[in-house]
Design a protein around this motif. Structure first.
Motif, PDB file in Angstrom:
ATOM      1  N   LEU A   1     -68.439  60.192   9.630  1.00  0.00           N
ATOM      2  CA  LEU A   1     -67.172  60.119   9.360  1.00  0.00           C
ATOM      3  C   LEU A   1     -66.167  60.936   9.373  1.00  0.00           C
ATOM      4  O   LEU A   1     -65.080  61.076   9.398  1.00  0.00           O
ATOM      5  CB  LEU A   1     -67.191  59.406   7.627  1.00  0.00           C
ATOM      6  CG  LEU A   1     -68.246  57.557   7.907  1.00  0.00           C
ATOM      7  CD1 LEU A   1     -68.415  57.801   6.285  1.00  0.00           C
ATOM      8  CD2 LEU A   1     -67.292  56.818   8.680  1.00  0.00           C
ATOM      9  N   GLY A   2     -66.651  62.331   8.760  1.00  0.00           N
ATOM     10  CA  GLY A   2     -65.218  63.332   8.714  1.00  0.00           C
ATOM     11  C   GLY A   2     -65.001  64.043  10.185  1.00  0.00           C
ATOM     12  O   GLY A   2     -64.496  63.673   9.563  1.00  0.00           O
ATOM     13  N   PHE A   3     -66.187  64.564  11.030  1.00  0.00           N
ATOM     14  CA  PHE A   3     -65.869  65.173  12.556  1.00  0.00           C
ATOM     15  C   PHE A   3     -65.180  63.593  12.666  1.00  0.00           C
ATOM     16  O   PHE A   3     -64.574  64.180  13.906  1.00  0.00           O
ATOM     17  CB  PHE A   3     -66.832  65.282  12.638  1.00  0.00           C
ATOM     18  CG  PHE A   3     -66.822  66.315  13.998  1.00  0.00           C
ATOM     19  CD1 PHE A   3     -67.079  66.352  15.170  1.00  0.00           C
ATOM     20  CD2 PHE A   3     -66.084  67.538  13.091  1.00  0.00           C
ATOM     21  CE1 PHE A   3     -66.592  67.528  16.331  1.00  0.00           C
ATOM     22  CE2 PHE A   3     -66.493  68.702  14.410  1.00  0.00           C
ATOM     23  CZ  PHE A   3     -66.218  68.365  15.772  1.00  0.00           C
ATOM     24  N   GLY A   4     -65.581  62.077  12.300  1.00  0.00           N
ATOM     25  CA  GLY A   4     -64.997  61.368  13.246  1.00  0.00           C
ATOM     26  C   GLY A   4     -63.449  61.165  13.207  1.00  0.00           C
ATOM     27  O   GLY A   4     -62.478  60.940  13.741  1.00  0.00           O
ATOM     28  N   GLY A   5     -63.051  61.934  11.713  1.00  0.00           N
ATOM     29  CA  GLY A   5     -61.924  61.540  11.546  1.00  0.00           C
ATOM     30  C   GLY A   5     -60.806  62.513  12.090  1.00  0.00           C
ATOM     31  O   GLY A   5     -59.880  61.964  13.014  1.00  0.00           O
ATOM     32  N   VAL A   6     -61.363  63.943  12.687  1.00  0.00           N
ATOM     33  CA  VAL A   6     -60.402  64.775  13.646  1.00  0.00           C
ATOM     34  C   VAL A   6     -60.459  64.723  14.475  1.00  0.00           C
ATOM     35  O   VAL A   6     -59.338  64.386  15.317  1.00  0.00           O
ATOM     36  CB  VAL A   6     -61.973  66.168  13.861  1.00  0.00           C
ATOM     37  CG1 VAL A   6     -60.906  67.011  14.923  1.00  0.00           C
ATOM     38  CG2 VAL A   6     -62.016  66.674  12.600  1.00  0.00           C
ATOM     39  N   PHE A   7     -61.583  63.462  15.772  1.00  0.00           N
ATOM     40  CA  PHE A   7     -61.762  62.472  16.827  1.00  0.00           C
ATOM     41  C   PHE A   7     -61.242  61.521  17.098  1.00  0.00           C
ATOM     42  O   PHE A   7     -60.176  61.054  18.275  1.00  0.00           O
ATOM     43  CB  PHE A   7     -62.791  62.736  17.090  1.00  0.00           C
ATOM     44  CG  PHE A   7     -62.978  64.623  18.433  1.00  0.00           C
ATOM     45  CD1 PHE A   7     -62.811  64.353  19.686  1.00  0.00           C
ATOM     46  CD2 PHE A   7     -64.038  65.079  17.594  1.00  0.00           C
ATOM     47  CE1 PHE A   7     -63.263  65.688  19.633  1.00  0.00           C
ATOM     48  CE2 PHE A   7     -64.118  66.826  18.006  1.00  0.00           C
ATOM     49  CZ  PHE A   7     -63.358  66.321  19.271  1.00  0.00           C
ATOM     50  N   ALA A   8     -60.435  61.010  15.732  1.00  0.00           N
ATOM     51  CA  ALA A   8     -60.329  59.578  15.818  1.00  0.00           C
ATOM     52  C   ALA A   8     -58.371  60.343  16.503  1.00  0.00           C
ATOM     53  O   ALA A   8     -57.435  59.471  17.558  1.00  0.00           O
ATOM     54  CB  ALA A   8     -59.547  59.000  14.622  1.00  0.00           C
ATOM     55  N   ALA A   9     -58.070  61.561  15.855  1.00  0.00           N
ATOM     56  CA  ALA A   9     -56.842  62.002  16.564  1.00  0.00           C
ATOM     57  C   ALA A   9     -56.800  62.748  18.065  1.00  0.00           C
ATOM     58  O   ALA A   9     -55.944  62.435  18.400  1.00  0.00           O
ATOM     59  CB  ALA A   9     -56.329  62.880  15.215  1.00  0.00           C
ATOM     60  N   ILE A  10     -57.283  63.534  18.341  1.00  0.00           N
ATOM     61  CA  ILE A  10     -57.771  64.324  19.380  1.00  0.00           C
ATOM     62  C   ILE A  10     -57.857  63.925  20.123  1.00  0.00           C
ATOM     63  O   ILE A  10     -57.185  64.117  21.579  1.00  0.00           O
ATOM     64  CB  ILE A  10     -58.668  65.819  19.036  1.00  0.00           C
ATOM     65  CG1 ILE A  10     -58.446  66.230  17.980  1.00  0.00           C
ATOM     66  CG2 ILE A  10     -59.037  66.581  20.274  1.00  0.00           C
ATOM     67  CD1 ILE A  10     -56.785  67.204  18.197  1.00  0.00           C
ATOM     68  N   THR A  11     -58.607  62.763  20.322  1.00  0.00           N
ATOM     69  CA  THR A  11     -58.673  61.704  21.716  1.00  0.00           C
ATOM     70  C   THR A  11     -57.687  61.539  22.260  1.00  0.00           C
ATOM     71  O   THR A  11     -57.198  61.296  23.080  1.00  0.00           O
ATOM     72  CB  THR A  11     -59.814  60.526  21.294  1.00  0.00           C
ATOM     73  OG1 THR A  11     -61.121  61.315  20.838  1.00  0.00           O
ATOM     74  CG2 THR A  11     -59.978  59.614  22.407  1.00  0.00           C
ATOM     75  N   TYR A  12     -56.996  60.983  21.532  1.00  0.00           N
ATOM     76  CA  TYR A  12     -55.146  60.179  21.424  1.00  0.00           C
ATOM     77  C   TYR A  12     -54.144  61.487  21.621  1.00  0.00           C
ATOM     78  O   TYR A  12     -53.510  61.416  21.539  1.00  0.00           O
ATOM     79  CB  TYR A  12     -55.028  59.312  21.222  1.00  0.00           C
ATOM     80  CG  TYR A  12     -56.208  58.080  21.578  1.00  0.00           C
ATOM     81  CD1 TYR A  12     -56.142  57.395  22.292  1.00  0.00           C
ATOM     82  CD2 TYR A  12     -56.773  58.204  20.531  1.00  0.00           C
ATOM     83  CE1 TYR A  12     -57.071  56.716  22.700  1.00  0.00           C
ATOM     84  CE2 TYR A  12     -57.699  56.921  20.255  1.00  0.00           C
ATOM     85  CZ  TYR A  12     -57.989  56.365  21.509  1.00  0.00           C
ATOM     86  OH  TYR A  12     -59.118  55.279  21.624  1.00  0.00           O
TER      87      TYR A  12
ATOM     88  N   LEU B   1     -59.679  72.307   9.228  1.00  0.00           N
ATOM     89  CA  LEU B   1     -60.314  71.783   8.757  1.00  0.00           C
ATOM     90  C   LEU B   1     -61.856  71.046   9.075  1.00  0.00           C
ATOM     91  O   LEU B   1     -62.808  70.870   8.234  1.00  0.00           O
ATOM     92  CB  LEU B   1     -59.040  70.817   8.033  1.00  0.00           C
ATOM     93  CG  LEU B   1     -58.523  72.271   7.170  1.00  0.00           C
ATOM     94  CD1 LEU B   1     -57.359  70.749   6.764  1.00  0.00           C
ATOM     95  CD2 LEU B   1     -58.782  72.037   5.882  1.00  0.00           C
ATOM     96  N   GLY B   2     -61.354  70.532  10.184  1.00  0.00           N
ATOM     97  CA  GLY B   2     -62.336  69.842  10.944  1.00  0.00           C
ATOM     98  C   GLY B   2     -63.872  70.603  11.072  1.00  0.00           C
ATOM     99  O   GLY B   2     -64.789  70.089  10.577  1.00  0.00           O
ATOM    100  N   PHE B   3     -63.622  71.659  11.784  1.00  0.00           N
ATOM    101  CA  PHE B   3     -64.462  72.636  11.743  1.00  0.00           C
ATOM    102  C   PHE B   3     -64.982  73.444  10.339  1.00  0.00           C
ATOM    103  O   PHE B   3     -66.586  73.665  10.578  1.00  0.00           O
ATOM    104  CB  PHE B   3     -64.694  73.163  13.372  1.00  0.00           C
ATOM    105  CG  PHE B   3     -65.393  72.874  14.377  1.00  0.00           C
ATOM    106  CD1 PHE B   3     -67.109  73.750  14.443  1.00  0.00           C
ATOM    107  CD2 PHE B   3     -65.526  71.750  14.810  1.00  0.00           C
ATOM    108  CE1 PHE B   3     -66.523  73.307  15.889  1.00  0.00           C
ATOM    109  CE2 PHE B   3     -65.877  71.414  16.072  1.00  0.00           C
ATOM    110  CZ  PHE B   3     -67.099  72.415  16.605  1.00  0.00           C
ATOM    111  N   ALA B   4     -64.847  73.217   9.608  1.00  0.00           N
ATOM    112  CA  ALA B   4     -64.689  74.067   8.434  1.00  0.00           C
ATOM    113  C   ALA B   4     -66.271  72.946   7.233  1.00  0.00           C
ATOM    114  O   ALA B   4     -67.248  73.356   6.911  1.00  0.00           O
ATOM    115  CB  ALA B   4     -63.914  74.084   7.666  1.00  0.00           C
ATOM    116  N   THR B   5     -66.186  72.057   8.043  1.00  0.00           N
ATOM    117  CA  THR B   5     -67.347  71.135   7.803  1.00  0.00           C
ATOM    118  C   THR B   5     -68.516  71.506   8.100  1.00  0.00           C
ATOM    119  O   THR B   5     -69.814  70.341   7.338  1.00  0.00           O
ATOM    120  CB  THR B   5     -66.940  69.393   7.507  1.00  0.00           C
ATOM    121  OG1 THR B   5     -67.137  69.286   9.128  1.00  0.00           O
ATOM    122  CG2 THR B   5     -66.065  69.555   6.702  1.00  0.00           C
ATOM    123  N   VAL B   6     -69.066  71.476   9.390  1.00  0.00           N
ATOM    124  CA  VAL B   6     -69.634  71.460   9.880  1.00  0.00           C
ATOM    125  C   VAL B   6     -70.868  72.523   9.705  1.00  0.00           C
ATOM    126  O   VAL B   6     -72.098  71.942   9.634  1.00  0.00           O
ATOM    127  CB  VAL B   6     -69.082  72.372  11.600  1.00  0.00           C
ATOM    128  CG1 VAL B   6     -70.872  72.621  12.644  1.00  0.00           C
ATOM    129  CG2 VAL B   6     -68.348  71.024  12.703  1.00  0.00           C
TER     130      VAL B   6
END
Length: 403
Positions: free
Chosen positions: A210-221, A301-306
């Motif tokens: 869910l967390g990393f999915g949030g990042v790529f929901a925006a970046i994909t498009y 913020l996205g990669f701070a979760t990795v």
């Protein structure tokens, strides 16, 4: 940090480059094989699915060899897959090459995370994991733009030959620098599978999706969003992705540093801030400067979760962490696929190119809720264990449980 982490980072750099560089070379590949762009897009989808399936498969196959040897075998598989892609006479063969390379992805990062954590003191484990993942983040800043430039200037096949050569460097680095760690005695596949009965392991993996999915929901498009909404030219998108990559590098390092001190608070802050920033992106996407700043923040913020999420899985699956670690890498890619699908749905429904940002915000907020739930359950378990052991008086235990 040990030099062995450099070898792991080099391997991660090559893997990160081959995963994302294809996105910038789809038109050239499609033209060469005389297929449509959507058909060429299967090279992206096939790779992602290969990561999800390959992570547990290759890890299971490697349970009977040492981790160093398995890392070397995985780099060999990575080299083979990129070499096949480089010389592919037809589209189907290139797709097969992409899948072969992807099979090494999840297991390399999963096993590599375990090796990296074992190379340092307990209080530095997240930092060591972050160092290895730096190779992946730097790939988005250097490897992907450079590989795209080479592919567009000299030919896309050259790019894949270069990536295969990077794999050779990574293989030699692992062989030379990574110490031989004895295979854990008494740990079998059933022990590795037993980790998935731990609800905390499953919650950590759900947070990853869910967390990393949030990042790529925006970046994909990001391309249609920036060209149609922000007003950037198509050629500027490459540099916006470089900014995203710089954010990834910084967020990854910060996440590793603070996760070693305060892991769960780090997740609260990064996931909460990510949900807010993604929500704001629906507004900032209308301004060039604000959009560029937001893209950096999303990457950071996205990669701070990795590192904290990967360390969380290792901690909760202690004793048999290899398979769980690899599956968690597959969870990152599952999040990518899920968010891209959901983002496409809201765009197709007519909500506009900024609508995926709301999807991303909802996913990140859901991950934050799971993080809170995970902490509450863990706190209650610890309190119950202390009460059973007679270390906590009953009134105090009840008060803590309610809190």
């Amino acid at each position: 940090m040990p030099l062995a982490l450099l070898a792991l980072a080099i391997g991660a750099f090559g893997i990160g480059t081959t995963e994302f560089v294809i996105m910038g070379l789809l038109p050239e590949v499609a033209t060469d094989f005389q297929v449509s762009i959507p058909t060429a897009g299967f090279l992206v989808t096939g790779y992602a699915l290969g990561v999800v399936l390959g992570a547990p498969l290759m890890t299971v196959l490697g349970t009977r060899v040492t981790r160093k040897r398995m890392l070397m075998l995985l780099m060999g598989l990575f080299i083979l897959g990129n070499a096949v892609s480089a010389v592919a006479p037809v589209f189907g063969v290139m797709l097969a090459g992409r899948v072969i390379a992807s099979l090494a992805h999840g297991a390399f990062f999963g096993i590599g995370s375990v090796v990296a954590a074992d190379l340092v003191a307990p209080q530095k484990k997240a930092g060591a994991i972050a160092t290895m993942f730096t190779g992946l983040t730097v790939a988005n800043v250097v490897g992907v733009p450079l590989g795209t430039y080479i592919g567009q200037s000299v030919g896309w096949r050259t790019t894949f030959f270069v990536v295969a050569a990077l794999g050779v460097v990574g293989l030699l680095g692992v062989a030379k620098l990574v110490p031989e760690q004895p295979r854990a005695e008494g740990v079998r596949l059933r022990h590795e599978l037993a980790a998935f009965r731990n609800v905390q392991v499953l919650l950590a993996m759900a947070m990853t999706v869910l967390g990393f999915g949030g990042v790529f929901a925006a970046i994909t498009y990001i391309t249609p969003m920036m060209t149609e909404i922000a007003g950037y030219s198509a050629s500027s998108v490459t540099w916006l992705l470089v900014l995203f990559g710089l954010g990834m590098v910084g967020g990854n390092l910060l996440g590793g540093k603070f996760a070693d001190r305060h892991l769960m608070p780090m997740l609260y802050v990064s996931l909460g801030a990510l949900a807010v920033v993604l929500s704001l992106f629906t507004l900032t996407a209308h301004n060039k400067i604000a959009a560029a700043v937001t893209i950096v923040l999303i990457g950071g913020l996205g990669f701070a979760t990795v590192p904290p999420l990967q360390k969380r899985v290792l901690d909760q699956a202690a004793g048999a962490p290899t398979l769980a670690s690899a599956v968690n890498i597959g969870a990152f890619n599952l999040g990518n696929a899920l968010s891209a699908w959901l983002g496409g749905i809201v765009i197709a429904a007519g909500f506009g190119y900024t609508a995926p940002n709301w999807v991303g915000a909802a996913l990140a907020a859901s991950a934050l809720a799971l993080a809170v739930l995970s902490s509450v359950l863990e706190s209650r378990t610890v309190t119950h264990s202390r009460r059973v052991a007679g270390q906590v008086p009953e009134p105090v235990a009840v008060a803590e449980a309610r809190h």
